[in-house]
Design a protein around this motif. Structure first.
Motif, short mmCIF file in Angstrom:
data_model
loop_
_atom_site.label_atom_id
_atom_site.label_comp_id
_atom_site.label_asym_id
_atom_site.label_seq_id
_atom_site.Cartn_x
_atom_site.Cartn_y
_atom_site.Cartn_z
N ARG A 1 -6.31 -51.10 -10.37
CA ARG A 1 -6.52 -49.66 -9.94
C ARG A 1 -6.65 -48.70 -11.13
O ARG A 1 -5.45 -48.39 -11.60
CB ARG A 1 -5.84 -49.16 -8.93
CG ARG A 1 -6.36 -50.02 -7.58
CD ARG A 1 -5.18 -49.31 -6.30
NE ARG A 1 -3.93 -49.06 -6.58
CZ ARG A 1 -3.18 -49.98 -6.39
NH1 ARG A 1 -3.28 -51.37 -5.81
NH2 ARG A 1 -1.79 -49.86 -6.59
N ARG A 2 -7.83 -48.12 -11.55
CA ARG A 2 -7.87 -47.04 -12.73
C ARG A 2 -7.19 -45.62 -12.19
O ARG A 2 -6.75 -45.53 -11.00
CB ARG A 2 -9.24 -46.87 -12.96
CG ARG A 2 -9.72 -48.38 -13.60
CD ARG A 2 -9.08 -48.98 -14.88
NE ARG A 2 -9.08 -47.95 -15.91
CZ ARG A 2 -9.98 -47.74 -16.66
NH1 ARG A 2 -11.04 -48.50 -16.83
NH2 ARG A 2 -9.93 -46.66 -17.75
N LEU A 3 -7.51 -44.94 -12.96
CA LEU A 3 -6.77 -43.56 -12.83
C LEU A 3 -7.15 -42.84 -11.65
O LEU A 3 -6.33 -42.23 -10.98
CB LEU A 3 -7.20 -42.60 -13.98
CG LEU A 3 -6.58 -41.08 -14.17
CD1 LEU A 3 -5.05 -40.92 -14.02
CD2 LEU A 3 -6.99 -40.52 -15.27
N ASP A 4 -8.37 -42.42 -11.41
CA ASP A 4 -8.83 -41.81 -10.09
C ASP A 4 -8.91 -42.80 -8.94
O ASP A 4 -9.01 -42.21 -7.71
CB ASP A 4 -10.27 -41.29 -10.47
CG ASP A 4 -10.20 -40.21 -11.47
OD1 ASP A 4 -9.16 -39.38 -11.60
OD2 ASP A 4 -11.29 -40.12 -12.42
N ALA A 5 -8.62 -44.03 -8.92
CA ALA A 5 -8.42 -44.70 -7.75
C ALA A 5 -7.19 -44.66 -7.15
O ALA A 5 -6.78 -45.13 -6.00
CB ALA A 5 -9.04 -46.37 -8.19
N ASP A 6 -6.18 -44.40 -7.98
CA ASP A 6 -4.74 -44.24 -7.72
C ASP A 6 -4.02 -43.19 -8.27
O ASP A 6 -2.96 -43.33 -9.07
CB ASP A 6 -3.85 -45.67 -7.82
CG ASP A 6 -2.68 -45.61 -6.71
OD1 ASP A 6 -2.50 -44.70 -6.11
OD2 ASP A 6 -2.24 -46.83 -6.54
N LEU A 7 -4.61 -42.10 -8.24
CA LEU A 7 -4.01 -40.95 -9.18
C LEU A 7 -2.48 -40.76 -8.76
O LEU A 7 -1.92 -40.34 -9.75
CB LEU A 7 -5.01 -39.72 -8.90
CG LEU A 7 -4.40 -38.27 -9.71
CD1 LEU A 7 -4.66 -38.81 -11.09
CD2 LEU A 7 -5.32 -37.29 -9.18
N ALA A 8 -2.17 -40.63 -7.67
CA ALA A 8 -0.54 -40.45 -7.32
C ALA A 8 0.26 -41.25 -8.23
O ALA A 8 1.21 -40.66 -8.50
CB ALA A 8 -0.42 -40.56 -5.93
#
Length: 360
Positions: free
Chosen positions: A336-343
């Protein structure tokens, strides 16, 4: 246990310090990705016959889905020269001898022989290797120029050379150096234990902040105790006994489909809540909204044993985007990239932000 194959090198795909990625053909099965560590096997060239371990390739592993070059049998590398008595990957077919910072032949032996204190340096502990870049992003956004050293234990990959993140972070100046400990090898310094690795990071390499997390390829079995990240709790203990200032980075996810990792991962709750016997500062990112409340509630029981430190995440999304662009590091966790799992990335960056505030 091992799938052995012979292959032929077709071309070199790319390389980074310590590793060469290849295209190899295996029988009549067409091209496959392979990885070689030149320090161990020499440098394969197109046309070479190579002996391969194809176990990870056959299993379809995500971070490790390579055929691994075991030898270039028709063109063996020269024998190593120089000092070094630490044997890493001991009693495996690829055991290798390295010079340990703490061994008697090391120029650092006298410094480390009676060393017993980190002098209060912050030690940020995380579960996954993917936490290293966002921790550094949070640290350096708050404290530009801080000298960070990464200590890599042996819960994941053994060769530090496998990590492109380490290579890119060092090249960009975001990471000063690395130390490989236990059975892991390939760092700028080698050490026998996590304890001497931490001491070397501080006393030899001059770390303002130490980051300790597994190498790539952590192992989990979906059981309460069967995951390699329990080492995070043991690292808290090591940092504390050496008069460091342990900081726990929570593994947080809003995108993981597995319930045991959604919110605050059970890896963090077990490692910090059960394995870590020494007190640490556990950073709780202030994520806001319903999910932020879920994270805070899940982390709350850790307050019985540790000091919970709420840390705001304002500006960290931008810092992470900038770091990914400027350092050439791909921010990704479990695909998962940055915006797919920002938390996940904000939680790690918040731990780096807090560590920056602890530097004298």
């Amino acid at each position: 246990m091992i799938r052995w194959r012979k292959g032929t090198v077709e071309n070199v795909r790319r390389e980074w310090p310590g590793a060469v990625e290849l295209d190899v053909t295996i029988g009549g099965d067409g091209p496959h990705r392979a990885l070689a560590y030149p320090a161990l096997v020499g440098r394969p060239e197109p046309g070479d016959t190579v002996l391969l371990n194809t176990t990870a390739l056959a299993m379809g592993l995500g971070t490790g889905g390579y055929a691994m070059v075991v030898a270039v049998p028709d063109r063996l590398p020269p024998d190593p020269s120089g000092p070094g008595h630490l044997v890493k990957a001991r009693y495996t077919p690829l055991q290798a001898t390295v010079l340990g910072a703490d061994e008697q032949d090391s120029p650092h032996h006298e410094l480390l022989r009676d060393a017993d204190s980190l002098g209060g340096v912050p030690v940020v502990v995380a579960d996954l290797h993917s936490a290293l870049p966002p921790i550094l992003a949070g640290l350096l956004a708050a404290r530009p120029g801080a000298r960070a050293v990464y200590v890599m234990p042996d819960g994941g990959a053994l060769p530090a050379w496998f990590s492109m993140s380490i290579a890119h972070l060092k090249e960009a100046g975001a990471l000063a150096a690395s130390v490989t400990v236990g059975q892991a090898f390939g760092g700028d310094l080698e050490a026998v234990t996590v304890h001497t690795g931490l001491l070397a990071a501080r006393l030899v390499l001059g770390a303002d902040v130490i980051v300790l997390a597994q190498g790539p390829g952590n192992l989990g079995t979906g059981t309460k105790w069967g995951f390699s990240g329990v080492s995070a709790g043991e690292a808290i203990n090591a940092a504390a006994v050496l008069d460091g200032r342990p900081v726990g980075s929570l593994r947080v996810s809003e995108g993981d489909l597995r319930e045991r990792h959604l919110g605050v991962s059970h890896h963090s709750l077990t490692a910090y809540g059960r394995v870590a016997l020494a007190r640490a500062e556990i950073v709780v990112p202030e994520l806001g909204g319903e999910f932020g409340a879920r994270v805070a509630a899940a982390a709350a029981p850790l307050g019985d044993r540790h000091t919970l430190v709420p840390v705001g995440v304002e500006g960290l999304h931008e810092a992470l985007r900038d770091a990914e662009k400027e350092w050439g590091v791909r921010l990704s966790t479990m695909g998962r990239r940055l915006d797919a799992d920002l938390a996940y990335f904000l939680a790690a960056a918040a731990a780096g932000r807090h560590a920056a505030a602890l530097i004298p």
